[in-house]
Design a protein around this motif. Structure first.
Motif, PDB file in Angstrom:
ATOM      1  N   ASP A 281       0.802  -1.225   0.000  1.00  0.00           N
ATOM      2  CA  ASP A 281       0.000   0.000   0.000  1.00  0.00           C
ATOM      3  C   ASP A 281       0.835   1.275   0.000  1.00  0.00           C
ATOM      4  OD1 ASP A 281      -2.228  -1.489  -0.090  1.00  0.00           O
ATOM      5  OD2 ASP A 281      -3.042  -0.915   1.848  1.00  0.00           O
ATOM      6  N   VAL A 282       2.082   1.208   0.442  1.00  0.00           N
ATOM      7  CA  VAL A 282       2.902   2.413   0.405  1.00  0.00           C
ATOM      8  C   VAL A 282       3.107   2.862  -1.038  1.00  0.00           C
ATOM      9  CG1 VAL A 282       5.162   1.294   0.260  1.00  0.00           C
ATOM     10  CG2 VAL A 282       4.947   3.497   1.419  1.00  0.00           C
ATOM     11  N   GLU A 283       2.997   1.919  -1.991  1.00  0.00           N
ATOM     12  CA  GLU A 283       3.147   2.260  -3.403  1.00  0.00           C
ATOM     13  C   GLU A 283       1.897   2.929  -3.967  1.00  0.00           C
ATOM     14  OE1 GLU A 283       4.276  -1.274  -5.423  1.00  0.00           O
ATOM     15  OE2 GLU A 283       5.999  -1.663  -4.125  1.00  0.00           O
ATOM     16  N   ARG A 284       0.810   2.935  -3.184  1.00  0.00           N
ATOM     17  CA  ARG A 284      -0.421   3.577  -3.642  1.00  0.00           C
ATOM     18  C   ARG A 284      -0.379   5.091  -3.448  1.00  0.00           C
ATOM     19  NH1 ARG A 284      -4.827   1.182  -0.174  1.00  0.00           N
ATOM     20  NH2 ARG A 284      -6.081   2.714  -1.277  1.00  0.00           N
ATOM     21  N   TYR A 285       0.516   5.555  -2.610  1.00  0.00           N
ATOM     22  CA  TYR A 285       0.600   6.996  -2.371  1.00  0.00           C
ATOM     23  C   TYR A 285       1.093   7.725  -3.613  1.00  0.00           C
ATOM     24  CZ  TYR A 285      -0.025   6.433   2.666  1.00  0.00           C
ATOM     25  OH  TYR A 285      -0.535   6.145   3.898  1.00  0.00           O
ATOM     26  N   SER A 286       0.658   8.942  -3.729  1.00  0.00           N
ATOM     27  CA  SER A 286       1.138   9.820  -4.789  1.00  0.00           C
ATOM     28  C   SER A 286       2.273  10.674  -4.229  1.00  0.00           C
ATOM     29  CB  SER A 286      -0.003  10.717  -5.286  1.00  0.00           C
ATOM     30  OG  SER A 286       0.496  11.833  -5.960  1.00  0.00           O
ATOM     31  N   VAL A 287       3.428  10.637  -4.870  1.00  0.00           N
ATOM     32  CA  VAL A 287       4.549  11.466  -4.420  1.00  0.00           C
ATOM     33  C   VAL A 287       4.164  12.938  -4.471  1.00  0.00           C
ATOM     34  CG1 VAL A 287       6.911  12.180  -4.932  1.00  0.00           C
ATOM     35  CG2 VAL A 287       6.277   9.777  -5.113  1.00  0.00           C
ATOM     36  N   THR A 288       3.433  13.321  -5.512  1.00  0.00           N
ATOM     37  CA  THR A 288       2.966  14.712  -5.639  1.00  0.00           C
ATOM     38  C   THR A 288       2.038  15.069  -4.488  1.00  0.00           C
ATOM     39  OG1 THR A 288       3.105  14.541  -8.053  1.00  0.00           O
ATOM     40  CG2 THR A 288       1.814  16.365  -7.140  1.00  0.00           C
ATOM     41  N   GLY A 289       1.133  14.144  -4.136  1.00  0.00           N
ATOM     42  CA  GLY A 289       0.217  14.400  -3.030  1.00  0.00           C
ATOM     43  C   GLY A 289       0.941  14.509  -1.702  1.00  0.00           C
ATOM     44  N   LEU A 290       1.916  13.630  -1.469  1.00  0.00           N
ATOM     45  CA  LEU A 290       2.699  13.692  -0.231  1.00  0.00           C
ATOM     46  C   LEU A 290       3.506  14.991  -0.160  1.00  0.00           C
ATOM     47  CD1 LEU A 290       4.063  10.085   0.327  1.00  0.00           C
ATOM     48  CD2 LEU A 290       2.918  11.504   2.022  1.00  0.00           C
ATOM     49  N   LYS A 291       4.073  15.375  -1.287  1.00  0.00           N
ATOM     50  CA  LYS A 291       4.846  16.620  -1.338  1.00  0.00           C
ATOM     51  C   LYS A 291       3.967  17.815  -0.989  1.00  0.00           C
ATOM     52  CE  LYS A 291       7.485  19.473  -4.595  1.00  0.00           C
ATOM     53  NZ  LYS A 291       7.971  19.579  -6.001  1.00  0.00           N
ATOM     54  N   GLU A 292       2.755  17.839  -1.522  1.00  0.00           N
ATOM     55  CA  GLU A 292       1.834  18.947  -1.246  1.00  0.00           C
ATOM     56  C   GLU A 292       1.424  18.965   0.226  1.00  0.00           C
ATOM     57  OE1 GLU A 292      -0.329  22.358  -2.093  1.00  0.00           O
ATOM     58  OE2 GLU A 292       1.200  21.302  -3.262  1.00  0.00           O
ATOM     59  N   SER A 293       1.126  17.796   0.785  1.00  0.00           N
ATOM     60  CA  SER A 293       0.752  17.722   2.193  1.00  0.00           C
ATOM     61  C   SER A 293       1.915  18.136   3.089  1.00  0.00           C
ATOM     62  CB  SER A 293       0.298  16.301   2.545  1.00  0.00           C
ATOM     63  OG  SER A 293      -0.870  15.963   1.862  1.00  0.00           O
ATOM     64  N   ARG A 543      11.971  -1.756  -3.972  1.00  0.00           N
ATOM     65  CA  ARG A 543      12.868  -1.515  -5.095  1.00  0.00           C
ATOM     66  C   ARG A 543      12.330  -0.444  -6.033  1.00  0.00           C
ATOM     67  NH1 ARG A 543      14.384  -7.819  -6.607  1.00  0.00           N
ATOM     68  NH2 ARG A 543      15.667  -8.205  -4.751  1.00  0.00           N
ATOM     69  N   LYS A 544      11.098  -0.001  -5.808  1.00  0.00           N
ATOM     70  CA  LYS A 544      10.472   0.988  -6.672  1.00  0.00           C
ATOM     71  C   LYS A 544      10.720   2.392  -6.140  1.00  0.00           C
ATOM     72  CE  LYS A 544       6.902  -2.155  -8.369  1.00  0.00           C
ATOM     73  NZ  LYS A 544       5.453  -2.392  -8.559  1.00  0.00           N
ATOM     74  N   ILE A 545      11.082   3.299  -7.032  1.00  0.00           N
ATOM     75  CA  ILE A 545      11.466   4.654  -6.637  1.00  0.00           C
ATOM     76  C   ILE A 545      10.313   5.409  -6.001  1.00  0.00           C
ATOM     77  CG2 ILE A 545      10.969   5.573  -8.950  1.00  0.00           C
ATOM     78  CD1 ILE A 545      13.788   6.721  -6.574  1.00  0.00           C
ATOM     79  N   ASN A 546       9.081   5.180  -6.440  1.00  0.00           N
ATOM     80  CA  ASN A 546       7.924   5.865  -5.864  1.00  0.00           C
ATOM     81  C   ASN A 546       7.764   5.506  -4.399  1.00  0.00           C
ATOM     82  OD1 ASN A 546       5.269   7.434  -6.411  1.00  0.00           O
ATOM     83  ND2 ASN A 546       4.582   5.577  -5.372  1.00  0.00           N
ATOM     84  N   ALA A 547       7.895   4.208  -4.068  1.00  0.00           N
ATOM     85  CA  ALA A 547       7.769   3.768  -2.678  1.00  0.00           C
ATOM     86  C   ALA A 547       8.898   4.332  -1.826  1.00  0.00           C
ATOM     87  CB  ALA A 547       7.756   2.249  -2.606  1.00  0.00           C
ATOM     88  N   VAL A 548      10.102   4.410  -2.385  1.00  0.00           N
ATOM     89  CA  VAL A 548      11.246   4.965  -1.648  1.00  0.00           C
ATOM     90  C   VAL A 548      10.992   6.431  -1.301  1.00  0.00           C
ATOM     91  CG1 VAL A 548      13.682   5.602  -1.838  1.00  0.00           C
ATOM     92  CG2 VAL A 548      12.913   3.350  -2.620  1.00  0.00           C
ATOM     93  N   LYS A 549      10.544   7.212  -2.290  1.00  0.00           N
ATOM     94  CA  LYS A 549      10.297   8.636  -2.053  1.00  0.00           C
ATOM     95  C   LYS A 549       9.173   8.842  -1.038  1.00  0.00           C
ATOM     96  CE  LYS A 549      11.906  10.496  -6.488  1.00  0.00           C
ATOM     97  NZ  LYS A 549      11.539  11.240  -7.708  1.00  0.00           N
ATOM     98  N   CYS A 550       8.114   8.050  -1.140  1.00  0.00           N
ATOM     99  CA  CYS A 550       6.991   8.180  -0.208  1.00  0.00           C
ATOM    100  C   CYS A 550       7.432   7.874   1.219  1.00  0.00           C
ATOM    101  CB  CYS A 550       5.849   7.255  -0.617  1.00  0.00           C
ATOM    102  SG  CYS A 550       4.988   7.762  -2.124  1.00  0.00           S
ATOM    103  N   THR A 551       8.244   6.828   1.378  1.00  0.00           N
ATOM    104  CA  THR A 551       8.728   6.471   2.709  1.00  0.00           C
ATOM    105  C   THR A 551       9.610   7.568   3.286  1.00  0.00           C
ATOM    106  OG1 THR A 551       8.671   4.131   2.083  1.00  0.00           O
ATOM    107  CG2 THR A 551       9.926   4.705   4.046  1.00  0.00           C
ATOM    108  N   ILE A 552      10.449   8.170   2.450  1.00  0.00           N
ATOM    109  CA  ILE A 552      11.312   9.262   2.916  1.00  0.00           C
ATOM    110  C   ILE A 552      10.468  10.457   3.339  1.00  0.00           C
ATOM    111  CG2 ILE A 552      13.067  10.927   2.200  1.00  0.00           C
ATOM    112  CD1 ILE A 552      14.281   8.745   0.454  1.00  0.00           C
ATOM    113  N   TYR A 553       9.413  10.752   2.584  1.00  0.00           N
ATOM    114  CA  TYR A 553       8.533  11.856   2.979  1.00  0.00           C
ATOM    115  C   TYR A 553       7.931  11.596   4.361  1.00  0.00           C
ATOM    116  CZ  TYR A 553       8.326  15.106  -0.955  1.00  0.00           C
ATOM    117  OH  TYR A 553       8.627  16.094  -1.871  1.00  0.00           O
TER     118      TYR A 553
END
Length: 640
Positions: A281-293, A543-553
């Motif tokens: 489910d962490v891969e379901r997040y939007s990096v853009t949405g997390l960045k905005e929040s 291993r997916k970049i989207n999940a990595v960025k979301c976790t860092i956020y």
């Protein structure tokens, strides 16, 4: 020229001149009201008004506008319909039919809004909007002006469930509901249980009271027909990071054994997310949405005067990845380990005064430092405001004459380490020996003792410090139009001359003062060290970049939350690291006694009980001081 983003919580006449109900973001007003509710409940302010009475107040104002009555329908007044449109926005109803269904079930809300003869159909609301046309914005402007003039912290007292929230209880206030207590569910048959994390209840104020969870809840994500709500996934990730559990396996085991952590991680369902659920489910997040929040949370904390942002430090750090199939990585040679390593390089801009991570960017590990300085500053100004940043510290990796020129033109002071074998180094080497003076430099974040014994010990340590020789000269820098101030330092036993470059005038700060100031940059180094050692930033979840960025956020979001949380604690814990905070404040053994109103904690040790109540008193004192800052609760700081 008006700044675009820093006015997010601004509510000026200029905004009202261009007001549109369809375009207006009501988030600032909603967060303001939620904060008001939290503070009044927290302080026990004796005031009869509540969320529902806020809408009664708006209804009475609208009913007093004679010209508005011309748009009254057969059964439903124009005042009630406009009040409903405000209610729909503040309660986050995505569709009008959802809001109408709610007030159909809760007649007291229908009356409060102004629907005395039943609840209208969606078509009735549509007909009203078409009938009133452009005048809708005109009357909304009058309503918002009225709110600005009449809403204050004393105006709202009780916490009512649906008024501004999706879930039952958002502020950690113990209220009785049909399904459970606090913000979670638990087995009604359970009378008592033990927890190792009693101190986690102290964080409720920061998570729920400051409206941070409200913003996290609005993060966009890919839809899923079945499973846990995304807020539950968010809370579970937040719990993992606060508690310092290294991986999802540890989290799952801890949550299963500790009912308090399970309550944190439970919202609508009876269970908590499994390892496979979290990983997926962490891969379901939007990096853009997390960045905005993330951006809105920082803007909101800045409104509350909990972030300064005038001084920032910039640095980069490497994150190594295991395996060769990690998405978005590159390979470099590690000279310390004498082998090739794959991974990422993370660039961060940090507020060393408040201990807040403002923003970051993630690149393959072979990305150079220099090109990222200006983009990071621009991103930070986009979040905090163009005129917020006054001073920046960075190391020699970002050394570039064009950067210095850009900083000068944007009126930002800077301090940077100089490079050897450059035009500047040649000019510094020509400084005569008689121009150097001896000085003793301070250490980074040097401890200032408060007791007499501590002060005497520090004097002895200072006496043992070796003095250095300092001189300065105005120098020419390649690709920079203006001359800069170079500070040269000779240390005993070293051949090379250490160089600092700055545009801060000598009249404002001495050469020794510049070097001491630059040591504030050390805070961002400590940030990266703590993140890797105790927040497990280098433990990549996927291993997916989207999940990595979301976790860092999420990681940095929780880091900032803890930084704010530490400000509410007693002085002893305001500057400690997360390792000490977990050991001495958060991880406390206690027995949870459940009752109809929630639960009470019983501590085995008197010292633990005294420490817990000491922190509660400190948090209450902090909240009371916030309440005294009436300007932060003024509706003049509402959202555009």
């Amino acid at each position: 020229m008006k700044e675009e983003v820093t006015e997010f919580f601004s509510f000026s006449e200029e905004d009202l001149d261009d007001f549109s109900y369809d375009r207006y973001k009501f988030g600032g007003l909603r967060f303001f009201l939620e904060l008001v509710i939290f503070l009044t409940v927290k302080l026990g302010v004796d005031n009869p008004k509540s969320c529902i009475s806020f809408f009664r107040m708006c209804r009475k104002f609208l009913e007093g506008i004679e010209r508005l009555k011309a748009y009254d329908g057969y059964k439903y007044s124009a005042a009630g319909t406009i009040n409903f449109l405000l209610f729909m926005r503040l309660c986050r109803f995505k569709k009008r039919e959802n809001g109408l269904k709610f007030i159909e079930k809760h007649k007291e809300w229908a009356t409060a809004l102004g629907f005395y003869n039943g609840v209208p159909h969606e078509s009735d609301v549509t007909k009203f909007i078409n009938k009133i046309g452009a005048d809708l914005d005109i009357y909304f402007v009058q309503l918002l002006r009225f709110i600005r003039e009449n809403v204050s912290i004393e105006g709202i007292k009780a916490f009512h469930i649906i008024g501004f929230l999706r879930h039952n209880n958002r502020f950690g206030v113990r209220i009785r509901t049909g399904t459970g207590t606090k913000f979670t569910r638990y087995s009604q048959g359970k009378k008592r249980a033990s927890t190792h994390w009693a101190g986690m209840t102290l964080i409720l104020d920061a998570l729920y009271g400051l409206g941070i969870i409200n913003m996290i809840e609005n993060i966009s994500a890919k839809k899923k027909i079945r499973g846990y709500p995304m807020l539950q996934i968010s809370l579970t990730l937040i719990v993992k990071m606060i508690t310092g559990l290294e991986d999802l396996h540890e989290l799952e085991n801890e949550v299963e054994e500790d009912p308090l952590l399970a309550m944190f991680c439970t919202i609508e369902s009876e269970g908590t997310p499994s390892i496979s659920t979290l990983s997926r489910d962490v891969e379901r997040y939007s990096v853009t949405g997390l960045k905005e929040s993330y951006k809105l949370i920082l803007q909101w904390l800045k409104e509350l005067k909990l972030i300064d942002g005038s001084v920032v430090a910039i640095d980069s750090s490497k994150i190594y990845a295991e395996g060769e199939v990690q998405e978005g990585t590159a390979e470099v040679y590690d000279y310390l380990k004498k082998e090739k390593k794959r991974g990422y390089k993370i660039f961060a801009i940090y507020d060393p005064i408040c201990g807040i991570l403002i923003d970051f960017t993630l690149f393959p590990i072979n990305k150079g430092d220099s090109p990222n300085l200006i983009p990071l500053l621009e991103r930070a100004m986009d979040i905090l405001g163009k005129s917020t940043i006054k001073k920046v510290y960075f190391d020699r990796g970002f050394y570039d004459g064009e950067h210095f020129d850009w900083l000068n033109k944007n009126h930002i002071q800077f301090v940077c380490r100089g490079k050897q074998n450059t035009k500047v180094a040649d000019q510094v080497s020509e400084i005569p020996a008689d121009e150097y003076v001896e000085e003793k430099l301070a250490s980074p974040k040097e401890y200032q003792p408060k007791t007499e014994r501590g002060k005497r010990a520090k004097e002895k340590r200072d006496a043992l410090k070796e003095p250095v020789k300092i001189a300065e000269r105005m120098v020419d820098v390649s690709n920079c139009e203006e001359r800069l101030r170079a500070i040269a330092v000779k240390e005993k036993g070293k051949k090379n001359i250490e160089i600092w470059l700055t545009n801060i005038p000598a009249s404002d700060c001495s050469a020794k003062g510049i070097i001491d100031e630059y040591r504030n940059r050390w805070c961002v180094e400590v940030f990266f060290k703590e993140e890797k050692s105790y927040w497990y930033l280098n433990k990549l979840p996927s291993r997916k970049i989207n999940a990595v960025k979301c976790t860092i956020y999420f990681n940095f979001l929780v880091y900032n939350l803890i930084s704010i949380f530490k400000k509410t604690l007693s002085e002893k814990y305001q500057n400690v690291g997360i390792k000490v905070l977990r050991r001495e404040v958060l991880r406390k053994n206690a027995i949870m006694h459940f009752n109809e109103g929630g639960f009470e904690l019983e501590f085995n040790a008197k010292k633990a009980k005294a420490g817990y109540h000491e922190q509660i008193a400190s948090i209450n004192s902090f909240v009371e001081k916030m309440r005294e800052k009436m300007d932060i609760l003024n509706v003049a700081s509402l959202s555009k």
